[in-house]
Design a protein around this motif. Structure first.
Motif, mmCIF file in Angstrom:
data_model
loop_
_atom_site.group_PDB
_atom_site.id
_atom_site.type_symbol
_atom_site.label_atom_id
_atom_site.label_comp_id
_atom_site.label_asym_id
_atom_site.label_seq_id
_atom_site.Cartn_x
_atom_site.Cartn_y
_atom_site.Cartn_z
ATOM 1 N N LEU A 62 0.837 -1.201 0.000
ATOM 2 C CA LEU A 62 0.000 0.000 0.000
ATOM 3 C C LEU A 62 0.877 1.258 0.000
ATOM 4 C CD1 LEU A 62 -2.788 1.305 0.098
ATOM 5 C CD2 LEU A 62 -2.698 1.088 2.586
ATOM 6 N N GLU A 63 1.898 1.258 0.813
ATOM 7 C CA GLU A 63 2.810 2.409 0.852
ATOM 8 C C GLU A 63 3.473 2.619 -0.513
ATOM 9 O OE1 GLU A 63 6.586 4.177 3.390
ATOM 10 O OE2 GLU A 63 5.910 2.134 3.775
ATOM 11 N N SER A 64 3.893 1.520 -1.144
ATOM 12 C CA SER A 64 4.491 1.622 -2.478
ATOM 13 C C SER A 64 3.498 2.187 -3.480
ATOM 14 C CB SER A 64 4.965 0.245 -2.957
ATOM 15 O OG SER A 64 6.031 -0.212 -2.170
ATOM 16 N N HIS A 65 2.254 1.747 -3.378
ATOM 17 C CA HIS A 65 1.217 2.252 -4.291
ATOM 18 C C HIS A 65 1.041 3.757 -4.117
ATOM 19 C CE1 HIS A 65 -2.385 2.399 -6.728
ATOM 20 N NE2 HIS A 65 -3.015 3.003 -5.732
ATOM 21 N N LEU A 66 0.981 4.192 -2.871
ATOM 22 C CA LEU A 66 0.797 5.626 -2.625
ATOM 23 C C LEU A 66 1.999 6.432 -3.116
ATOM 24 C CD1 LEU A 66 -0.796 5.462 0.930
ATOM 25 C CD2 LEU A 66 -1.964 5.968 -1.224
ATOM 26 N N GLN A 67 3.201 5.945 -2.805
ATOM 27 C CA GLN A 67 4.408 6.680 -3.166
ATOM 28 C C GLN A 67 4.671 6.686 -4.671
ATOM 29 O OE1 GLN A 67 7.401 4.737 -0.793
ATOM 30 N NE2 GLN A 67 7.185 6.221 0.869
ATOM 31 N N HIS A 68 4.267 5.628 -5.345
ATOM 32 C CA HIS A 68 4.585 5.516 -6.762
ATOM 33 C C HIS A 68 3.384 5.872 -7.639
ATOM 34 C CE1 HIS A 68 5.301 3.300 -10.569
ATOM 35 N NE2 HIS A 68 6.536 3.720 -10.397
ATOM 36 N N CYS A 69 2.331 5.088 -7.522
ATOM 37 C CA CYS A 69 1.186 5.238 -8.429
ATOM 38 C C CYS A 69 0.409 6.534 -8.201
ATOM 39 C CB CYS A 69 0.250 4.031 -8.294
ATOM 40 S SG CYS A 69 1.070 2.458 -8.661
ATOM 41 N N VAL A 70 0.153 6.845 -6.942
ATOM 42 C CA VAL A 70 -0.611 8.059 -6.658
ATOM 43 C C VAL A 70 0.230 9.301 -6.958
ATOM 44 C CG1 VAL A 70 -1.833 9.377 -4.873
ATOM 45 C CG2 VAL A 70 -2.111 6.894 -4.995
ATOM 46 N N VAL A 71 1.491 9.276 -6.599
ATOM 47 C CA VAL A 71 2.368 10.420 -6.890
ATOM 48 C C VAL A 71 2.530 10.600 -8.399
ATOM 49 C CG1 VAL A 71 4.746 11.280 -6.687
ATOM 50 C CG2 VAL A 71 3.565 10.389 -4.673
ATOM 51 N N ASP A 72 2.697 9.488 -9.129
ATOM 52 C CA ASP A 72 2.784 9.593 -10.594
ATOM 53 C C ASP A 72 1.502 10.193 -11.166
ATOM 54 O OD1 ASP A 72 5.327 8.569 -10.597
ATOM 55 O OD2 ASP A 72 4.785 6.636 -11.495
ATOM 56 N N ALA A 73 0.357 9.776 -10.632
ATOM 57 C CA ALA A 73 -0.923 10.319 -11.094
ATOM 58 C C ALA A 73 -1.002 11.817 -10.815
ATOM 59 C CB ALA A 73 -2.080 9.588 -10.421
ATOM 60 N N ALA A 74 -0.483 12.248 -9.663
ATOM 61 C CA ALA A 74 -0.479 13.677 -9.334
ATOM 62 C C ALA A 74 0.390 14.459 -10.325
ATOM 63 C CB ALA A 74 0.003 13.896 -7.913
ATOM 64 N N HIS A 75 1.531 13.887 -10.680
ATOM 65 C CA HIS A 75 2.394 14.548 -11.668
ATOM 66 C C HIS A 75 1.699 14.615 -13.027
ATOM 67 C CE1 HIS A 75 6.076 13.475 -9.064
ATOM 68 N NE2 HIS A 75 5.758 14.731 -8.883
ATOM 69 N N GLU A 76 1.035 13.528 -13.394
ATOM 70 C CA GLU A 76 0.302 13.508 -14.660
ATOM 71 C C GLU A 76 -0.819 14.548 -14.653
ATOM 72 O OE1 GLU A 76 -2.605 10.448 -17.077
ATOM 73 O OE2 GLU A 76 -0.954 9.589 -15.915
ATOM 74 N N ALA A 77 -1.498 14.656 -13.524
ATOM 75 C CA ALA A 77 -2.588 15.640 -13.411
ATOM 76 C C ALA A 77 -2.040 17.062 -13.509
ATOM 77 C CB ALA A 77 -3.325 15.450 -12.092
ATOM 78 N N ALA A 78 -0.861 17.279 -12.949
ATOM 79 C CA ALA A 78 -0.269 18.617 -12.994
ATOM 80 C C ALA A 78 0.054 19.022 -14.428
ATOM 81 C CB ALA A 78 0.989 18.668 -12.138
ATOM 82 N N THR A 79 0.461 18.069 -15.242
ATOM 83 C CA THR A 79 0.807 18.405 -16.624
ATOM 84 C C THR A 79 -0.424 18.445 -17.531
ATOM 85 O OG1 THR A 79 1.323 16.099 -17.153
ATOM 86 C CG2 THR A 79 3.155 17.502 -16.459
ATOM 87 N N SER A 80 -1.414 17.593 -17.229
ATOM 88 C CA SER A 80 -2.599 17.542 -18.091
ATOM 89 C C SER A 80 -3.684 18.532 -17.671
ATOM 90 C CB SER A 80 -3.195 16.133 -18.093
ATOM 91 O OG SER A 80 -3.834 15.851 -16.858
ATOM 92 N N GLY A 81 -3.645 18.938 -16.409
ATOM 93 C CA GLY A 81 -4.671 19.845 -15.904
ATOM 94 C C GLY A 81 -5.938 19.141 -15.459
ATOM 95 N N SER A 82 -5.978 17.821 -15.528
ATOM 96 C CA SER A 82 -7.158 17.047 -15.133
ATOM 97 C C SER A 82 -6.840 16.212 -13.901
ATOM 98 C CB SER A 82 -7.588 16.117 -16.268
ATOM 99 O OG SER A 82 -8.609 15.250 -15.822
#
Length: 102
Positions: A62-82
């Motif tokens: 779960l910690e790996s998921h939060l640190q990797h997948c959720v953080v990557d999604a946040a970076h993707e959202a920052a670039t896409s605006g969604s």
């Protein structure tokens, strides 16, 4: 998921596999204890140890998921605006936590 997706636990994959093989051995030991009619409290003690070990694996994943997948999604959202991708990953994590708490 594509075949090229790197999961958050990838760096610790070998450690997870070792822990899971150890847990698998513990479960086989419990089955042997039941087969050999060992004392019920001794069996329950071993079941509790397996549950604790699985809990530790679950929290690590779960910690790996939060640190990797959720953080990557946040970076993707920052670039896409969604924020849809972040919302989906957070919902996914929340559902996983809910399953772990049952």
């Amino acid at each position: 998921m594509t075949a090229h997706t790197v999961h958050g636990y990838a760096a610790d994959k070998d450690a997870y596999l070792r822990r899971l093989k150890r847990i698998e051995g513990q479960v086989r030991g419990i089955a042997r204890m039941v087969d050999e009619d060992k004392y019920c409290i001794d069996i329950l003690t071993q079941v509790a140890a397996v549950n604790s070990a699985m809990h530790a694996v679950s929290l690590g994943l779960l910690e790996s998921h939060l640190q990797h997948c959720v953080v990557d999604a946040a970076h993707e959202a920052a670039t896409s605006g969604s924020s849809d991708v972040v919302d989906a990953k957070v919902k996914e994590a929340t559902q996983a936590i809910s399953r772990l708490l049952r």
